[in-house]
Design a protein around this motif. Structure first.
Motif, mmCIF file in Angstrom:
data_model
loop_
_atom_site.group_PDB
_atom_site.id
_atom_site.type_symbol
_atom_site.label_atom_id
_atom_site.label_comp_id
_atom_site.label_asym_id
_atom_site.label_seq_id
_atom_site.Cartn_x
_atom_site.Cartn_y
_atom_site.Cartn_z
ATOM 1 N N CYS A 22 0.830 -1.198 0.000
ATOM 2 C CA CYS A 22 0.000 0.000 0.000
ATOM 3 C C CYS A 22 0.869 1.254 0.000
ATOM 4 C CB CYS A 22 -0.945 -0.018 1.207
ATOM 5 S SG CYS A 22 -2.019 1.426 1.332
ATOM 6 N N GLN B 25 -2.692 6.923 -7.453
ATOM 7 C CA GLN B 25 -3.833 7.353 -6.642
ATOM 8 C C GLN B 25 -4.990 6.355 -6.728
ATOM 9 O OE1 GLN B 25 -3.912 9.979 -4.466
ATOM 10 N NE2 GLN B 25 -1.728 9.964 -4.962
ATOM 11 N N ARG C 10 0.982 3.959 -3.058
ATOM 12 C CA ARG C 10 0.541 5.331 -2.855
ATOM 13 C C ARG C 10 1.609 6.340 -3.258
ATOM 14 N NH1 ARG C 10 -3.236 5.358 -3.927
ATOM 15 N NH2 ARG C 10 -4.768 4.783 -2.363
ATOM 16 N N GLY D 115 -2.094 5.249 3.361
ATOM 17 C CA GLY D 115 -2.805 5.806 2.211
ATOM 18 C C GLY D 115 -4.000 5.011 1.755
#
Length: 246
Positions: A68, A76, A72, A98
């Motif tokens: 993750c 997006q 990030r 994120g």
């Protein structure tokens, strides 16, 4: 759900869970691809456009939290984390890395679908807000609202009379489609607390706007009332070329 099928990537090493999620989402208008670890996830994301990622925390090799964080830093794409532990520290870590949402196992597939829909709606609203920033005119369902001329035109091109307060409220809705807006936030965005306004005034303005734009004001479909929430503007909003003044 979006008008086109969202492409969901499920990264889960447990075969039973992975199969259950994929089957349920496919039965609910989603295009689903699955992966068992980070390496497979990276390959798939390089080959396909992914609209949302369902990422398990406990994976072989690099864990979901690490993946993750790396994602990030370069993307997006919305991420919903899954975990068997369900501890607050994991949830907080995931969100800090994120992730857009976090769901502990075991979970009801219906709740996962609801979370997916909510995340995709938020992303669509954010993208629309970004796309409409600085726009002088927006359109929805054939209607055009011109910020420069401060006028609203119906699908036939006729000008619709509006008070200043009605125009400001409709503009606020058009700039934030698909988002639940509380009466408090609508007051702040349109009139401000210094105006001595109160929540009921928002209801009165919404009723007036509905009579002007809704096919059936008694069964509103464009400005929906959200129980204990406020209101939500449902049409797709696009930037349009402002009509020239004469």
């Amino acid at each position: 759900m979006a008008q086109t099928q969202p492409h969901i990537l499920v990264v889960e090493d447990d075969r039973e869970t992975r199969t259950l999620i994929a089957k349920y989402l496919r039965n609910n208008a989603c295009n689903v691809t699955t992966a068992t670890d980070g390496r497979e996830m990276t390959r798939i994301m390089g080959d396909h456009r992914i609209d949302l990622l369902i990422l398990d925390v406990m994976l072989p090799g690099e864990d979901g939290l690490t993946l993750c964080r790396k994602l990030r830093a370069e993307s997006q794409v919305p991420i919903i984390m899954l975990t068997a532990r369900g501890e607050d520290v994991d949830r907080i870590l995931g969100l800090e890395m994120g992730a857009d949402d976090y769901l502990p196992k075991p979970f009801n597939p219906r709740e996962l679908l609801a979370r997916i829909n909510a995340v995709l709606r938020r992303q669509a609203a954010a993208m629309t807000a970004s796309a409409t920033e600085g726009a002088t005119a927006l359109g929805f369902l054939g209607w055009k609202i011109d910020f420069r001329l401060r006028e609203l035109r119906n699908p036939e091109g006729a000008r619709v009379a509006m008070t200043s307060a009605e125009f400001d409220l409709l503009r606020t809705f058009c700039e934030r489609p698909g988002r639940v807006l509380s009466r408090d936030s609508l007051l702040d965005l349109t009139q401000g607390r210094s105006a001595g306004s109160f929540e009921r005034s928002i209801d009165v303005l919404v009723s007036r706007i509905r009579r002007k734009i809704e096919p059936d004001p008694q069964e509103a479909t464009m400005i929906k009332t959200v129980r204990s929430g406020g209101y939500m503007f449902t049409p797709v909003v696009e930037v349009v070329t402002a009509p020239q003044s004469h």
